[in-house]
Design an enzyme around this catalytic site. Structure first.
Site, PDB file in Angstrom:
ATOM      1  CE1 TYR A   1       5.222  52.433  -8.882  1.00  0.00           C
ATOM      2  CE2 TYR A   1       4.196  54.540  -8.344  1.00  0.00           C
ATOM      3  CZ  TYR A   1       4.210  53.157  -8.270  1.00  0.00           C
ATOM      4  OH  TYR A   1       3.213  52.495  -7.595  1.00  0.00           O
TER       5      TYR A   1
ATOM      6  CD  GLU B   1      -6.381  51.786  -7.159  1.00  0.00           C
ATOM      7  OE1 GLU B   1      -6.137  51.217  -8.240  1.00  0.00           O
ATOM      8  OE2 GLU B   1      -6.111  52.982  -6.946  1.00  0.00           O
TER       9      GLU B   1
ATOM     10  CE  LYS C   1       2.873  52.063 -11.437  1.00  0.00           C
ATOM     11  NZ  LYS C   1       1.922  51.450 -10.498  1.00  0.00           N
TER      12      LYS C   1
ATOM     13  CG  LEU D   1      -2.524  52.620 -11.748  1.00  0.00           C
ATOM     14  CD1 LEU D   1      -2.003  54.018 -12.036  1.00  0.00           C
ATOM     15  CD2 LEU D   1      -1.433  51.762 -11.139  1.00  0.00           C
TER      16      LEU D   1
END
Length: 286
Positions: A32, A182, A150, A206
């Site tokens: 996505y 993260e 992702k 990411l």
């Protein structure tokens, strides 16, 4: 009632349907992207399109839609849904074979599923939270090892958000082997002695599109950037901390695990970076 996009068709959201055999539903076999909209224009669209292709390549998925067609779909959804500030969610899954199976279906006979929808977010750029900053807790990072792709495998980040909510704070920073990876849906940074510090791009995080833009703008503004791992203790002792994402842009962090960062208020670096990012991104929005 929003207009959404499903496999080539623009539909009312109450008419949109996806098969129960879709591998995105059964196995989280999909990727996505989320693209922000400011002033009715798309922010960092090219970066999101490039990362989408990378994610698909890493999962051996065929891209079912060209970049040009994808841009047209984004713009049409912005237009018909009258989005001035908000986001567009895009999801591509490996499609719906005739039955559930661990083995990938033949991409020539089972086309991917492509879904897009808008989220209207008035005041996205002028978010008052950015004036006071957010508070986070730390949690163990137990996600799969390819965080750089992702994918729609978001259960643990969702659980992290709920852990933060239960603790009375805004978000959680994940920690692997003693070092911050993260946030649950964002990249993490600290500022110490005027130096911006953030984890380098590896499979552990990411590769944020907003991250890339913010670091580029920081260097253009003569700020020093160091890409290295850092601990929660370092973060608590930092002068500032902040996060970046497509929906939060640049957001100051003022508390980690109950410890106040600096004087407990946003410092000078994060607000300046937010200002630069919004100004420069609007100039090149499409």
């Amino acid at each position: 009632m929003r207009t959404v996009y499903v496999n080539g068709d623009y539909l009312s959201e109450d008419e949109a349907k996806v098969s129960i055999f879709d591998r995105g539903f059964l196995m989280a076999d999909g990727v996505y992207e989320v693209t922000s909209v400011l002033d009715g224009k798309l922010i960092d669209f090219d970066g999101h399109a490039v990362r989408l292709q990378r994610s698909l390549d890493e999962l051996d998925m065929k891209n079912p839609i060209s970049k040009e067609d994808l841009l047209e779909v984004h713009r049409e959804l912005v237009r018909v849904n009258e989005i001035n500030e908000g986001m567009i969610y895009l999801q591509i899954t490996r499609g719906a074979p005739s039955d559930r199976d661990f083995a990938f279906p033949d991409p020539e006979t089972v086309p991917c599923t492509v879904v897009l929808f808008t989220q209207n977010k008035p005041g996205l750029a002028a978010n008052p939270v950015a004036q006071k900053g957010i508070k986070v807790i730390s949690i163990e990072d137990i996600r799969w090892g390819r965080r750089d792709i992702k994918t729609v495998q978001l259960l643990y980040p969702s659980m992290g958000k709920m852990m933060a909510k239960a603790a009375g704070v805004d978000d959680a920073w994940m920690v692997k082997e003693g070092y911050v990876t993260e946030g649950t849906s964002n990249n993490a940074y600290i500022v110490k002695g005027g130096k911006i510090i953030t984890r380098p791009k590896t499979n552990d995080i990411l590769h944020g599109i907003t991250r890339a833009a913010v670091l580029r703008f920081a260097e253009e503004a003569q700020m020093t950037v160091e890409e290295r791992n850092f601990t929660i203790e370092e973060a608590q002792d930092a002068d500032e901390a902040f996060i970046t994402s497509a929906s939060a842009f640049v957001m100051p962090v003022v508390e980690i695990d109950g410890a106040q960062i600096g004087d407990g208020k946003p410092g000078s670096v994060a607000p300046r970076l937010r200002e630069i990012y919004l100004e420069e991104s609007r100039k090149v929005a499409i």
